[in-house]
Motif scaffolding. Structure first.
Motif, PDB file in Angstrom:
ATOM      1  N   GLY A  12      10.998  72.581  52.346  1.00 55.13           N
ATOM      2  CA  GLY A  12      11.227  72.158  50.972  1.00 55.13           C
ATOM      3  C   GLY A  12      12.698  72.336  50.660  1.00 55.13           C
ATOM      4  O   GLY A  12      13.441  72.958  51.428  1.00 55.13           O
ATOM      5  N   ALA A  13      13.136  71.787  49.541  1.00 47.96           N
ATOM      6  CA  ALA A  13      14.553  71.890  49.201  1.00 47.96           C
ATOM      7  C   ALA A  13      14.751  71.761  47.702  1.00 47.96           C
ATOM      8  O   ALA A  13      13.915  71.190  46.993  1.00 47.96           O
ATOM      9  CB  ALA A  13      15.365  70.818  49.923  1.00 47.96           C
ATOM     10  N   VAL A  14      15.857  72.313  47.242  1.00 47.62           N
ATOM     11  CA  VAL A  14      16.314  72.133  45.869  1.00 47.62           C
ATOM     12  C   VAL A  14      17.728  71.583  45.938  1.00 47.62           C
ATOM     13  O   VAL A  14      18.580  72.134  46.633  1.00 47.62           O
ATOM     14  CB  VAL A  14      16.310  73.451  45.076  1.00 47.62           C
ATOM     15  N   VAL A  15      17.964  70.490  45.231  1.00 48.52           N
ATOM     16  CA  VAL A  15      19.292  69.886  45.164  1.00 48.52           C
ATOM     17  C   VAL A  15      19.721  69.908  43.703  1.00 48.52           C
ATOM     18  O   VAL A  15      18.902  69.661  42.814  1.00 48.52           O
ATOM     19  CB  VAL A  15      19.281  68.439  45.683  1.00 48.52           C
ATOM     20  N   GLY A  16      21.003  70.239  43.457  1.00 45.80           N
ATOM     21  CA  GLY A  16      21.419  70.311  42.068  1.00 45.80           C
ATOM     22  C   GLY A  16      22.881  69.980  41.855  1.00 45.80           C
ATOM     23  O   GLY A  16      23.661  69.891  42.811  1.00 45.80           O
ATOM     24  N   ARG A  17      23.223  69.791  40.589  1.00 46.07           N
ATOM     25  CA  ARG A  17      24.618  69.574  40.234  1.00 46.07           C
ATOM     26  C   ARG A  17      25.435  70.815  40.563  1.00 46.07           C
ATOM     27  O   ARG A  17      24.950  71.942  40.464  1.00 46.07           O
ATOM     28  CB  ARG A  17      24.737  69.240  38.742  1.00 46.07           C
ATOM     29  N   GLU A  18      26.681  70.604  40.926  1.00 45.83           N
ATOM     30  CA  GLU A  18      27.522  71.696  41.420  1.00 45.83           C
ATOM     31  C   GLU A  18      27.612  72.842  40.431  1.00 45.83           C
ATOM     32  O   GLU A  18      27.470  74.015  40.806  1.00 45.83           O
ATOM     33  CB  GLU A  18      28.918  71.161  41.732  1.00 45.83           C
TER      34      GLU A  18
END
Length: 226
Positions: free
Chosen positions: A76-82
């Motif tokens: 699984g993964a979480v991607v986000g704004r810097e």
């Protein structure tokens, strides 16, 4: 606020496009974060876009993704704004026992490569349209079908009472799921009343596969009517 971009557990609701944008604005104006749940709608399943949130013309603060990412291999993964990720890293003590598992990362990388090299988004769009059109044709002949919804290879068939055309018919949905399973076709039911078929085949699903599904579903519904 965290939202499934296609609201799959609520019966598969992908329309209207842009529906979630105003909610995201309200959340951000109140100081919150908009988190897009792409576990089911992501990785090209909707055909026209890689991600479900793109249909709503918004860029989330965070995106969570899971099962399809590894095609069966746990990841699984979480991607986000810097700026969001930087704040988390500065303020929260975090560790992950299984972070960096090279086998899972290799599987996820292969999934991305296959989606691109085999042009699966194009396949999803074309096959999904074939499937939707076929389901809509079935709805003209089977009064128990109260609605057809979906996008790409994420479609829904809603069953209702034939007499009033409105009351949810969970019993029929359950019968259809089990009858199709006996024919080696695996789908499930969802929605608040469990009366909606959730049809979500693998991305390499072809027009021939769709034709078989439609034929078997037509046969099952005809049998139940008798």
């Amino acid at each position: 606020m965290i939202v499934d971009s296609i609201m799959s557990s609520d019966g598969v609701h992908s329309d209207p496009a842009g529906l979630l944008a105003s909610a995201a604005r309200a959340v951000r104006e109140a100081g919150g974060l908009w988190i897009a749940d792409e576990v089911q709608s992501g990785f090209g399943r909707l055909g026209s876009t890689w991600w479900g949130f793109q249909q709503h013309a918004l860029v989330p603060d965070l995106v969570v993704m899971g099962k399809p990412m590894g095609n069966g291999v746990p990841i699984g993964a979480v991607v986000g704004r810097e700026e969001v990720m930087a704040t988390f890293g500065r303020d929260i003590r975090y560790f992950n026992t299984f972070g960096g598992n090279p086998v899972s990362i290799a599987a996820a990388t292969a999934v991305l490569d296959v989606i691109e090299s085999e042009q699966l988004l194009d396949n999803v769009s074309k096959t999904g349209q074939t499937l939707l059109e076929g389901l809509r044709e079935l709805a003209t002949r089977h009064g128990c079908i109260g609605g057809i919804r979906g996008c790409g290879l994420f479609t829904a068939v809603e069953f209702v009472n034939e007499q009033d055309g409105n009351t949810p018919d969970a019993a029929r949905a359950s019968l259809v799921v089990n009858e199709l399973r006996d024919r080696r076709i695996l789908i499930s039911a969802s929605g608040p009343h469990e009366n909606v078929l959730k049809i979500r085949p693998p991305l390499p699903f072809t027009a021939d596969h769709a034709t078989r599904l439609l034929s078997e579903l037509d046969d099952v519904l005809a049998g139940l009517a008798q």
